[in-house]
Design a protein around this motif. Structure first.
Motif, PDB file in Angstrom:
ATOM      1  N   LYS A 103     -10.055  85.528 -58.037  1.00  0.00           N
ATOM      2  CA  LYS A 103     -10.278  86.068 -56.900  1.00  0.00           C
ATOM      3  C   LYS A 103     -11.370  87.293 -56.845  1.00  0.00           C
ATOM      4  N   LEU A 107     -14.850  86.319 -57.988  1.00  0.00           N
ATOM      5  CA  LEU A 107     -15.654  85.932 -56.885  1.00  0.00           C
ATOM      6  C   LEU A 107     -15.948  86.965 -56.098  1.00  0.00           C
ATOM      7  N   ASP A 108     -15.294  87.916 -55.842  1.00  0.00           N
ATOM      8  CA  ASP A 108     -15.444  89.262 -54.699  1.00  0.00           C
ATOM      9  C   ASP A 108     -16.685  90.027 -55.562  1.00  0.00           C
ATOM     10  N   SER A 151     -15.821  77.342 -50.275  1.00  0.00           N
ATOM     11  CA  SER A 151     -14.497  77.722 -50.048  1.00  0.00           C
ATOM     12  C   SER A 151     -13.586  77.588 -51.061  1.00  0.00           C
ATOM     13  N   ARG A 177     -12.159  82.455 -51.227  1.00  0.00           N
ATOM     14  CA  ARG A 177     -13.609  82.342 -50.734  1.00  0.00           C
ATOM     15  C   ARG A 177     -13.613  81.512 -49.528  1.00  0.00           C
ATOM     16  N   LYS A 207     -23.921  82.570 -51.389  1.00  0.00           N
ATOM     17  CA  LYS A 207     -23.050  81.633 -52.337  1.00  0.00           C
ATOM     18  C   LYS A 207     -23.949  80.473 -52.387  1.00  0.00           C
ATOM     19  N   PRO A 244     -21.901  88.262 -49.148  1.00  0.00           N
ATOM     20  CA  PRO A 244     -21.987  87.291 -48.593  1.00  0.00           C
ATOM     21  C   PRO A 244     -23.201  87.373 -47.157  1.00  0.00           C
TER      22      PRO A 244
END
Length: 508
Positions: free
Chosen positions: A149, A152-153, A49, A76, A368, A158
């Motif tokens: 961000k 990470l995207d 997170s 996240r 992740k 996920p």
């Protein structure tokens, strides 16, 4: 006169050079963004997170700090923006504020990445651990946060499974225990197309993954045309229509033992999108998922491998594994990977004949990296060592001083555990080391001559160290300790007895 002119020119040149240097440094420190990364779209981020919090109020409960905050942004994790949240930041055993706790100050914003224990009826706050602050000591600005961000995207998907499926059954059953799960959904579907099958990837099938001590995780191995039966827990029924096609993304946890084709999806059944409502662009992205997912897993594995290769030298591994008393103690806790993709690898391959097989493994959850890893050495049978278990965020090349601090602490810990087991002691805190690091006593030539280590009973264990790194003259608070001397003198015999008992029931 000529000398004076030369000196003046020299001073002027020095002044100009100094000014330019100062300007460059000012530019670096003032105008360089706080966050920087390579030019690729990949971000190795081993935390589950990452939240931007506005701290509204703090309070203390023992050594823990409770922060009441508002979530300003979610980089996240399964959280909602603007939601209030209570976070428990543990101090550990030492008194006073830790550097981590001081970051959570009332009226301030903090961007923090972390792993966490889930909330339940007994734990009202989010208990976080393995905290990390991506922007170091700087105050995060919007541009830096947006950049991180986006990376990470781009980096992770996920879910491990993605199918085009037609729903044939959708039943929601209300449950009575709200603290555990308020409702269960049973669902069946026919798979029309598979985009991600949740099967073993190339990145997961290494020589290390075949070792017995490396966990094996469940993979659904979905196929086109077969019937998919699944169940999961959630608050309320989903508005899914029988006979309609959906793009279904989810993470299988395990299959039902009575019915291997029935898959459990945990506390979240994933996402459903009506197939007819997806654009051409979205459908093209789905077809690229297998390649994207495979490349991502390999990127993560390579970053893990690079970090671990730097952590231990050949000499340190050789010293540690030359001691049979430092072997793994059966049935002691380690890194647990129960679901998701499991990545592994081998280091020091060229020295396998001399060192043994040096392997590592780590898990991924919801696409992740979970952040934890274990480093092992195998020499056959019961000759098995765990060199390290920890977090990727804390990996550093060890100095010799750091190595011997770990070496002696592991040695004493294993002496205490094996002696306790062989003699059937229960909770003898005199044989249990505290969490604080061990300290080394050095002579004028920087040679180790002694060690000191806090015990769980708040006393201090001390011992002398000779030139061959052997221990003697054990004392607890200046009093001779026969129990520790006995545990140390019989350390190899005790370790062998523990393994002999294990081998009666387990095959190695």
């Amino acid at each position: 006169m000529g000398v004076l002119i030369l000196k003046s020119k020299h001073l002027i040149g020095k002044y100009v050079l100094t000014t330019l240097l100062a300007t460059c440094l000012l530019f670096i420190f003032v105008f360089t963004p706080a966050y920087s990364q390579d030019e690729s779209n990949f971000e190795f981020f081993p935390w589950e997170s990452c939240l931007l919090l506005s701290i509204e109020k703090t309070e203390r409960t023992g050594n823990d700090l409770i922060c009441h905050a508002i979530i300003d942004d979610v980089l996240r994790g399964n959280y909602l923006k603007r939601n209030p949240i209570s976070v428990c930041v543990s101090q550990g055993e030492s008194a006073g504020d830790s550097p981590i706790q001081t970051r959570f100050t009332e009226g301030k914003k903090v961007l923090v990445a972390f792993n966490s224990l889930p909330l339940n009826r007994f734990r009202k706050q989010l208990k976080i651990y393995n905290e990390h602050f991506p922007f170091a000591d700087s105050i995060p600005n919007a541009a830096d946060i947006d950049k991180l961000k986006k990376r990470l995207d781009n980096s992770s998907f996920p879910f491990r499974a993605c199918v085009d499926a037609t729903i044939t059954k959708n039943k929601f059953v209300k449950k009575g225990c709200e603290a555990c799960h308020p409702g269960r959904t049973d669902i069946e579907a026919i798979i029309n197309e598979v985009y991600l099958p949740d099967s073993l990837s190339k990145a997961e099938t290494t020589d290390a993954s075949k070792e017995k001590t490396v966990p094996k995780t469940f993979h659904a191995n979905l196929k086109k045309g077969e019937k998919l039966s699944a169940f999961f827990y959630e608050d309320s029924a989903r508005p899914l229509k029988k006979g309609k096609r959906y793009i279904w993304k989810f993470n299988p946890v395990y299959h039902d033992e009575k019915n291997p084709k029935r898959i459990f999806l945990g506390l979240n059944g994933g996402t459903f999108s009506a197939e007819s409502e997806l654009s051409t662009f979205e459908m093209q992205a789905l077809r690229k998922l297998p390649e994207r997912f495979e490349n991502y897993l390999e990127d993560v594995r390579n970053h893990m491998q690079e970090g671990i290769e730097e952590s231990w030298t050949k000499e340190q591994i050789s010293i540690y594994t030359s001691k049979p008393e430092l072997r793994y103690i059966p049935r002691t806790p380690g890194v647990v990977v129960s679901e998701g993709n499991l990545l592994s690898g081998q280091i020091q391959k060229n020295n396998e004949a001399e060192l043994g097989k040096v392997i590592w493994f780590s898990g991924m959850q919801d696409g992740k990296p979970c952040g934890e890893y274990q480093l092992q050495v195998h020499k056959g049978g019961a000759d098995f060592w765990v060199l390290d278990s920890g977090y990727f965020s804390n990996i550093n090349k060890m100095s010799q001083t750091e190595f011997y601090k770990k070496y002696f602490k592991d040695l004493l810990t294993k002496c205490g555990i094996t002696y306790t087991r062989i003699n059937n002691f229960k909770d003898n805190k005199e044989l249990m080391l505290g969490r604080a690091p061990i300290s080394l006593q050095l002579d004028e030539h920087q040679k180790i001559t002694g060690i000191a280590c806090p015990l769980r009973n708040d006393k201090t264990l001390k011992a002398k160290v000779d030139a061959d790194m052997n221990l003697s003259q054990f004392e607890i608070d200046e009093n001779k300790s026969s129990i520790w001397q006995n545990a140390y003198d019989n350390r190899i015999v005790n370790m062998d007895k523990v393994w002999q008992e294990t081998l009666k029931y387990e095959k190695w």
